[in-house]
Design a protein around this motif. Structure first.
Motif, PDB file in Angstrom:
ATOM      1  N   SER A  45       0.858  -1.157   0.037  1.00  9.32           N
ATOM      2  CA  SER A  45       0.125  -0.006   0.020  1.00  9.32           C
ATOM      3  C   SER A  45       0.878   1.199  -0.177  1.00  9.32           C
ATOM      4  CB  SER A  45      -0.871  -0.041   1.223  1.00  9.32           C
ATOM      5  OG  SER A  45      -0.133  -0.215   2.487  1.00  9.32           O
ATOM      6  N   ASP A  46       2.148   1.166   0.658  1.00 10.56           N
ATOM      7  CA  ASP A  46       2.796   2.364   0.727  1.00 10.56           C
ATOM      8  C   ASP A  46       3.355   2.807  -0.692  1.00 10.56           C
ATOM      9  OD1 ASP A  46       2.643   2.684   3.529  1.00 10.56           O
ATOM     10  OD2 ASP A  46       4.098   1.076   3.778  1.00 10.56           O
ATOM     11  N   THR A  66      -2.214  -4.348  -8.516  1.00 10.66           N
ATOM     12  CA  THR A  66      -2.047  -5.488  -9.541  1.00 10.66           C
ATOM     13  C   THR A  66      -0.832  -5.471 -10.332  1.00 10.66           C
ATOM     14  OG1 THR A  66      -3.600  -4.033 -10.850  1.00 10.66           O
ATOM     15  CG2 THR A  66      -4.267  -5.746  -9.658  1.00 10.66           C
ATOM     16  N   THR A  67      -0.314  -4.125 -10.558  1.00 16.39           N
ATOM     17  CA  THR A  67       0.583  -4.009 -11.501  1.00 16.39           C
ATOM     18  C   THR A  67       1.895  -4.404 -10.714  1.00 16.39           C
ATOM     19  OG1 THR A  67      -0.377  -2.122 -12.676  1.00 16.39           O
ATOM     20  CG2 THR A  67       1.835  -2.295 -12.878  1.00 16.39           C
ATOM     21  N   LEU A  68       1.956  -3.790  -9.343  1.00 19.19           N
ATOM     22  CA  LEU A  68       3.106  -4.290  -8.763  1.00 19.19           C
ATOM     23  C   LEU A  68       3.475  -6.014  -8.592  1.00 19.19           C
ATOM     24  CD1 LEU A  68       3.272  -2.311  -5.580  1.00 19.19           C
ATOM     25  CD2 LEU A  68       4.688  -2.084  -7.329  1.00 19.19           C
ATOM     26  N   ARG A  69       2.253  -6.484  -8.450  1.00 22.41           N
ATOM     27  CA  ARG A  69       2.217  -7.921  -8.463  1.00 22.41           C
ATOM     28  C   ARG A  69       2.667  -8.603  -9.796  1.00 22.41           C
ATOM     29  NH1 ARG A  69      -2.917  -6.998  -6.012  1.00 22.41           N
ATOM     30  NH2 ARG A  69      -2.658  -6.792  -3.708  1.00 22.41           N
ATOM     31  N   THR A  87       6.720  -6.837   1.284  1.00 19.11           N
ATOM     32  CA  THR A  87       7.440  -5.467   1.632  1.00 19.11           C
ATOM     33  C   THR A  87       8.537  -5.438   0.698  1.00 19.11           C
ATOM     34  OG1 THR A  87       9.148  -7.015   3.322  1.00 19.11           O
ATOM     35  CG2 THR A  87       6.959  -6.330   4.377  1.00 19.11           C
ATOM     36  N   TYR A  88       8.717  -4.228   0.613  1.00 17.71           N
ATOM     37  CA  TYR A  88       9.675  -3.670  -0.608  1.00 17.71           C
ATOM     38  C   TYR A  88      10.839  -2.697   0.240  1.00 17.71           C
ATOM     39  CZ  TYR A  88       6.046  -5.042  -3.613  1.00 17.71           C
ATOM     40  OH  TYR A  88       5.118  -6.067  -4.163  1.00 17.71           O
ATOM     41  N   ARG A 134       3.128   5.810  -3.194  1.00 18.11           N
ATOM     42  CA  ARG A 134       4.144   6.650  -3.446  1.00 18.11           C
ATOM     43  C   ARG A 134       4.499   6.712  -5.168  1.00 18.11           C
ATOM     44  NH1 ARG A 134       8.999   5.821   0.634  1.00 18.11           N
ATOM     45  NH2 ARG A 134       9.969   7.456  -0.555  1.00 18.11           N
ATOM     46  N   ALA A 135       4.257   5.356  -5.567  1.00 19.79           N
ATOM     47  CA  ALA A 135       4.514   5.369  -7.014  1.00 19.79           C
ATOM     48  C   ALA A 135       3.158   5.592  -7.737  1.00 19.79           C
ATOM     49  CB  ALA A 135       5.173   3.917  -7.342  1.00 19.79           C
ATOM     50  N   SER A 136       2.071   5.794  -7.561  1.00 24.90           N
ATOM     51  CA  SER A 136       0.864   5.818  -8.112  1.00 24.90           C
ATOM     52  C   SER A 136       0.753   4.908  -9.066  1.00 24.90           C
ATOM     53  CB  SER A 136       0.955   7.246  -8.670  1.00 24.90           C
ATOM     54  OG  SER A 136       0.813   8.245  -7.872  1.00 24.90           O
ATOM     55  N   ILE A 137       0.924   3.753  -8.913  1.00 23.35           N
ATOM     56  CA  ILE A 137       0.578   2.474  -9.554  1.00 23.35           C
ATOM     57  C   ILE A 137      -0.304   1.502  -8.996  1.00 23.35           C
ATOM     58  CG2 ILE A 137       2.750   2.699 -11.146  1.00 23.35           C
ATOM     59  CD1 ILE A 137       3.662   0.379  -9.760  1.00 23.35           C
TER      60      ILE A 137
END
Length: 150
Positions: free
Chosen positions: A4-5, A15-18, A37-38, A9-12
């Motif tokens: 969620s952080d 689902t895109t992160l996954r 966690t990133y 912060r990245a405005s994406i």
């Protein structure tokens, strides 16, 4: 950072992160409760992925770039990316030339249609669709055969 952080912060979308993680473009650690966690470096990586997208690089090309960036020198990054970017530039130039030819044909067809007279008689489709220099709208009725309606 939690997903969620990063999303905030990245405005994406998450689902895109996954998806990027599934492709190996980014990595996440798992906390004991299973949450992704990133670290802060993921934001730079996402910025690089976004920059590659803006250059219309494919995800496999982006993955190759990221592998080189992660493990090699700037010289090696240059050696990998410069030919790719040069080819992409040639492709864009070809598309632009093709679009210019299309634009020229459309402009000529527009001029031909505009030059066709208002008439109740049949007008040949060649007035608008063919590219011969001397196309004119002519009537097809026997009384006006061979005469121009302009």
């Amino acid at each position: 950072m939690l997903i969620s952080d990063v999303v905030a912060r990245a405005s994406i979308p998450a689902t895109t992160l996954r998806y990027y993680e599934d492709l190996g473009l980014i990595t996440a650690r798992r906390s004991p409760n299973g949450y992704r966690t990133y670290d802060e470096s993921v934001l730079d990586r996402l910025a690089m992925i976004e920059a590659a997208k803006q250059l219309n690089l494919s995800l496999p090309e982006t993955a190759e770039l990221l592998l080189v960036v992660d493990s090699d020198s700037c010289t090696q990054v240059h050696e990998v990316m410069h030919p790719t970017l040069q080819q992409r530039l040639r492709d864009v130039d070809e598309r632009l030339a093709s679009l210019q030819r299309l634009r020229d044909r459309l402009a000529a067809a527009t001029r031909r249609v505009a030059a066709c007279p208002d008439s109740g008689d049949s007008c040949r489709s060649e007035c608008a669709l063919l590219t011969d220099q001397r196309l004119n709208c002519t009537t097809t009725s026997p009384a006006h055969e061979g005469t121009r309606t302009r």
